[in-house]
Enzyme design. Structure first.
Site, PDB file in Angstrom:
ATOM      1  N   HIS A   1     -24.027 -16.155  41.561  1.00 47.67           N
ATOM      2  CA  HIS A   1     -24.185 -14.932  41.056  1.00 47.67           C
ATOM      3  C   HIS A   1     -23.520 -13.637  42.001  1.00 47.67           C
ATOM      4  CE1 HIS A   1     -26.587 -16.042  37.292  1.00 47.67           C
ATOM      5  NE2 HIS A   1     -25.603 -15.921  37.021  1.00 47.67           N
TER       6      HIS A   1
ATOM      7  N   ARG B   1     -18.477 -22.801  27.549  1.00 47.70           N
ATOM      8  CA  ARG B   1     -19.034 -23.895  27.752  1.00 47.70           C
ATOM      9  C   ARG B   1     -20.579 -23.498  27.030  1.00 47.70           C
ATOM     10  NH1 ARG B   1     -15.895 -23.168  32.860  1.00 47.70           N
ATOM     11  NH2 ARG B   1     -14.726 -25.193  33.066  1.00 47.70           N
TER      12      ARG B   1
ATOM     13  N   ARG C   1     -16.848 -24.748  22.637  1.00 45.81           N
ATOM     14  CA  ARG C   1     -16.673 -26.218  22.919  1.00 45.81           C
ATOM     15  C   ARG C   1     -18.107 -26.914  22.741  1.00 45.81           C
ATOM     16  NH1 ARG C   1     -15.347 -28.378  28.914  1.00 45.81           N
ATOM     17  NH2 ARG C   1     -17.484 -27.708  29.395  1.00 45.81           N
TER      18      ARG C   1
ATOM     19  N   GLU D   1      -8.419 -34.071  28.046  1.00 43.23           N
ATOM     20  CA  GLU D   1      -8.995 -34.274  29.391  1.00 43.23           C
ATOM     21  C   GLU D   1      -8.926 -35.640  30.122  1.00 43.23           C
ATOM     22  OE1 GLU D   1     -12.806 -31.377  29.861  1.00 43.23           O
ATOM     23  OE2 GLU D   1     -12.976 -32.454  28.077  1.00 43.23           O
TER      24      GLU D   1
ATOM     25  N   ASN E   1      -9.054 -29.984  34.743  1.00 44.85           N
ATOM     26  CA  ASN E   1     -10.044 -30.428  36.030  1.00 44.85           C
ATOM     27  C   ASN E   1     -10.271 -31.917  35.779  1.00 44.85           C
ATOM     28  OD1 ASN E   1     -10.148 -27.797  36.434  1.00 44.85           O
ATOM     29  ND2 ASN E   1     -12.090 -27.357  35.559  1.00 44.85           N
ATOM     30  N   ASP E   2     -10.635 -32.337  34.578  1.00 45.27           N
ATOM     31  CA  ASP E   2     -10.968 -33.691  33.996  1.00 45.27           C
ATOM     32  C   ASP E   2      -9.613 -34.464  34.041  1.00 45.27           C
ATOM     33  OD1 ASP E   2     -13.642 -34.239  34.105  1.00 45.27           O
ATOM     34  OD2 ASP E   2     -13.983 -32.829  32.598  1.00 45.27           O
TER      35      ASP E   2
ATOM     36  N   ARG F   1     -13.528 -34.904  41.183  1.00 47.09           N
ATOM     37  CA  ARG F   1     -13.104 -33.527  41.125  1.00 47.09           C
ATOM     38  C   ARG F   1     -14.041 -32.420  42.101  1.00 47.09           C
ATOM     39  NH1 ARG F   1     -14.414 -31.367  35.024  1.00 47.09           N
ATOM     40  NH2 ARG F   1     -15.056 -29.461  36.234  1.00 47.09           N
TER      41      ARG F   1
ATOM     42  N   CYS G   1      -7.261 -24.621  30.083  1.00 47.02           N
ATOM     43  CA  CYS G   1      -8.396 -24.016  30.472  1.00 47.02           C
ATOM     44  C   CYS G   1      -9.022 -24.614  31.742  1.00 47.02           C
ATOM     45  CB  CYS G   1      -9.349 -23.738  29.268  1.00 47.02           C
ATOM     46  SG  CYS G   1      -9.923 -25.550  28.718  1.00 47.02           S
TER      47      CYS G   1
HETATM   48  C1  PEP Z   1     -11.544 -29.221  32.813  1.00 44.60           C
HETATM   49  O1  PEP Z   1     -12.011 -30.501  32.511  1.00 44.60           O
HETATM   50  O2  PEP Z   1     -10.624 -28.682  33.075  1.00 44.60           O
HETATM   51  C2  PEP Z   1     -12.583 -28.188  31.825  1.00 44.60           C
HETATM   52  C3  PEP Z   1     -12.076 -26.892  31.583  1.00 44.60           C
HETATM   53  O3  PEP Z   1     -13.835 -28.639  31.488  1.00 44.60           O
HETATM   54  P1  PEP Z   1     -15.102 -28.666  32.418  1.00 44.60           P
HETATM   55  O4  PEP Z   1     -14.288 -28.101  33.740  1.00 44.60           O
HETATM   56  O5  PEP Z   1     -16.017 -27.773  31.917  1.00 44.60           O
HETATM   57  O6  PEP Z   1     -15.271 -29.984  32.517  1.00 44.60           O
HETATM   58 MG    MG Z   2     -13.932 -31.104  31.376  1.00 39.76          MG
END
Ligand code: PEP
Ligand code: MG
Length: 747
Positions: free
Chosen positions: A364, A471, A507, A605, A628-629, A639, A676
């Site tokens: 924050h 999210r 989501r 993902e 990311n995933d 990650r 994203c």
């Molecule tokens: C991702 O996996 O790139 C993603 C956007 O979802 P999260 O980071 O919430 O797992």
């Molecule tokens: Mg993800």
């Protein structure tokens, strides 16, 4: 030498207020233990490419702090150059030997030097020397290697803090930067003010009481005082923050007013615990849940809880005074973690930057820094808070780094950057209402990732066109049971209303794995590959059904909801999800709700989707690539594991080629693609994704203006030419370099 002795030496250097004294103790202990004539430590200075003698027993004392060798010069330089030990029984006959008359070196024959390395970078060289000709044994080498590792951390602190410079009365300032996480952009030049916590969240020595009634009263008073303090902070914040942002300050209040914390503590007090012990134990229980979460956003909320923990503790301790401090102009606040109330204490005109050893861009404090438009570097880990109060510093919020006691050249450069930055900000403000279109007409949509009501206002201010990923996990985590349909409905409705008519991609619940709910625990050997995402909600369909009902109802009459399933790995999962959605829609209609089928998408993902995408595209309206995933599973790199962080690279050719294949397939079928994951937020990633032809990028709100500038200043033709070239590359470094060059040429 015993391990204990080695650890003792490490601790001595770490604890000492005078690092030079500590380093002197180290060389003296080594000289004694190994019975050598000389032990010295040289510190590596990157900018000058030199090695500086900072401690020695055996060489003439007057050369300490004065003798400087070029890296590569002499045997010490050879160690630095090769990053390997040099062990010789007759130094003067070694081809690399160089004679330094001022040190009296010619007298010594045996030489063993080894590099001191910190986080993969050369920090210095440790040397032992002996008059007689003898080769140092493997045991000596092993002992010194262990010691070099042990002292690297503390030595690094001493170097970065400028303490070594000060101790040796060396007036030369530093040009070394300490790296952290770039959490809020911008640059600052100012004076550091360290904020300390006087309380501890360790379990107190005395944990039991004979007087639970008095303890309970004490606890209630502490909670009331904390609430008062938080309200005062919110009032202070109201003077300089827009009203919408003040919701940030409700997080603590919410944590404190939720039933969990206070009730559990009171229960413990009733069973005979002191207020402090009961509070700490309750807090720890709640903290453990947050800290175990895989989702970095939710894990970061542990900070808020810890901050609250310290606040209540301070009031539980007898005679807790009010916190007062003086803040210099251009104040750079530094701390382990900074709570929002501390930030509001600094007169806003004076606050120039924030530095924290813990935390991330999701903290924050970082969020507030972005709102205020000041840089923040989080997760510094090694900022030596003991030694830097009052020191001058420059902060680079773009690269996420800080330089303590900067040299005049560094300071001058940062002053110039600060001026340029102000000019750029004026330009970016003017772009807010402009679309993200490349000079040759490619229209990209810039969206925002969000997960809390407090994230909503920046959407507009940043000039974004909606939320690309909401999210939904957070409302589920802050509680001790699943939220009801009604509670979820209210949250989603607020979000859709606030952002509408712009679209919001929500989501469905993405928990499981390392992201357990406190009230829904799974014991799994390998949670990353376990029951998570849609897999989990299909296994417990009542969770999915309740959420889908709340989401569809929230969209009634608004029509800006887009629905997205996370972590889909098979067509069967997608079909089941769609089946539930259709059923919910028809049931709600039967109940009289005017619900509409929202556009439906899935998160891409998991690598299986590379091969199943054509069939998926028959079933969905859009796709969201979660880089990311996807990167984690494609490269088999966790990650969140810092140990393998350098391997987690979205510009890895395997990831780039996978992404290109996905986007090509979706484009051929005219199915829109949003990206994203964090890759979209990285300018290099954004350029390559735009070249591929994605429709939108969804990023942190603070990054939207700069991405917009980027898109509006580089033609897609140039981006595509770059992509054509780098997609053939084998080396991620080459890809990054080529992309960076394009960005640099674009200004
Ligand atoms: C991702 O996996 O790139 C993603 C956007 O979802 P999260 O980071 O919430 O797992
Ligand atoms: Mg993800």
């Amino acid at each position: 030498m015993a391990l204990e002795a080695i650890q003792g030496i490490g601790r001595a250097i770490g604890l000492s207020r005078d690092p030079i004294q500590a380093v002197a103790t180290v060389v003296s202990s080594i000289r004694h233990e190994l019975r050598v004539d000389v032990c010295s430590i040289y510190l590596y200075r990157r900018r000058e490419q030199s090695l500086w003698l900072v401690a020695s027993e055996g060489l003439r004392p007057e050369v300490i702090g004065k003798l400087t060798l070029r890296a590569g010069e002499g045997l010490v330089g050879l160690v630095a150059e090769r990053l390997e030990p040099v062990n010789t029984d007759d130094a003067p006959s070694h081809p690399a030997f160089r004679f330094f008359p001022e040190s009296g070196e010619a007298l010594y024959h045996a030489f063993l030097g080894l590099p001191i390395i910190y986080l993969g970078e050369l920090l210095g060289v440790l040397v032992v020397q002996q008059r007689e000709r003898r080769r140092f044994s493997d045991e000596d080498l092993a002992f010194l290697t262990t010691l070099a590792i042990q002292i690297a951390g503390p030595l690094h602190h001493a170097k970065i803090s400028g303490a070594i410079n000060r101790s040796l009365s060396h007036r030369e300032a530093s040009s070394d930067f300490l790296p952290g996480i770039a959490a809020a952009q911008g640059v600052a030049v100012g004076t550091i003010r360290v904020i300390r916590r006087e309380t501890s969240l360790d379990l107190p020595v005395v944990t039991n009481t004979d007087d639970p009634v008095a303890e309970s009263r004490r606890f209630r008073r502490a909670v009331t005082a904390t609430r008062r303090e938080l309200r005062a902070a919110a009032e202070r914040a109201a003077r300089f923050l827009p009203e919408e942002e003040l919701a940030l300050f409700e997080v603590h209040q919410l944590l404190l007013s939720g039933d969990g914390l206070v009730r559990d503590t009171q229960q413990r007090i009733r069973s005979g615990m002191t207020a402090a012990a009961a509070w700490v134990q309750t807090l720890r229980e709640h903290l453990a849940v947050f800290e175990a979460m895989e989702d970095p956003y939710l894990r970061t909320r542990a900070e808020d809880l810890r901050d609250l923990g310290h606040r209540v503790m301070r009031h539980l301790q007898e005679g807790a005074g009010s916190e007062t401090a003086e803040y210099p102009p251009n104040c750079i606040l530094a701390a382990e973690e900074i709570g929002l109330p501390e930030l509001t204490r600094v007169p806003q005109r004076r606050l120039a930057a924030i530095l924290c050893n813990q935390g991330s861009e999701l903290s924050h404090a970082a969020l507030l820094a972005r709102t205020l438009g000041i840089p923040a570097v989080m997760g510094l880990k090694d900022l030596p808070l003991d030694a830097i109060d009052g020191a001058s510093a420059v902060v680079d919020g773009y690269e996420g780094r800080v330089c303590i006691n900067p040299s005049p050249a560094v300071r001058h450069e940062f002053r110039r950057l600060l001026r340029d930055e102000r000019a750029l900000d004026r330009e970016l403000k003017g772009l807010r209402e402009e679309p993200a279109v490349t000079p040759d007409g490619y229209r990209l949509r810039l969206l925002v990732n969000a997960g809390l009501l407090t994230d909503l206002q920046p959407v507009r201010r940043a000039g974004a066109e909606g939320i690309g990923l909401y999210r939904t996990e957070f409302p589920f985590m802050r509680r001790d049971a699943f939220p009801t349909e009604e509670e979820q409905y209210r949250t989603y409705r607020k979000v859709l209303r606030a952002v509408g008519p712009q679209p919001v991609t929500m989501r469905t619940l993405d928990i499981g794995g390392d992201k357990p709910l406190p009230y829904f625990r799974l014991e799994e050997e390998n949670p990353q590959l376990g029951l998570r995402g849609i897999r989990l909600t299909l296994a417990q369909p009542e969770i999915l059904i309740t959420q889908l009902r709340a989401l569809l109802r929230a969209d009634c009459g608004l029509g800006n909801l887009r629905l997205c399933f996370p972590m889909v790995t098979s067509l069967a999962e997608l079909d089941s999800g769609i089946g539930h959605l259709r059923q919910v829609l028809s049931e709600l209609r039967d109940e009289g709700h005017a619900v509409e089928m929202p556009p439906l998408g899935i998160m891409i993902e998991v690598p299986s989707m590379l091969f199943l995408l054509p069939e998926c595209l028959d079933r969905v309206d859009f796709i969201c690539i979660g880089t990311n995933d996807l990167t984690q599973y494609l490269l088999a790199v966790d990650r969140d594991n810092p140990g393998v962080a350098p391997l987690f690279d979205e510009l890895n050719p395997a990831v780039l080629r996978a992404l290109k294949q996905l986007v090509d397939t979706a484009r051929r079928r005219r199915v829109p693609v949003t990206v994203c994951g964090e890759m979209a937020a990285d300018p290099e990633g954004a350029v390559l994704l735009t070249a591929m032809g994605v429709d939108s990028l969804s990023v942190n709100a603070a990054l939207v203006p700069r991405l917009k500038w980027l898109v509006r200043n580089i033609s897609r033709r140039r981006m595509r030419r770059l992509l054509e070239r780098v997609i053939e590359c084998e080396d991620p470094g080459e890809i990054r370099q080529a992309t960076r060059q394009l960005l640099q040429r674009a200004g």
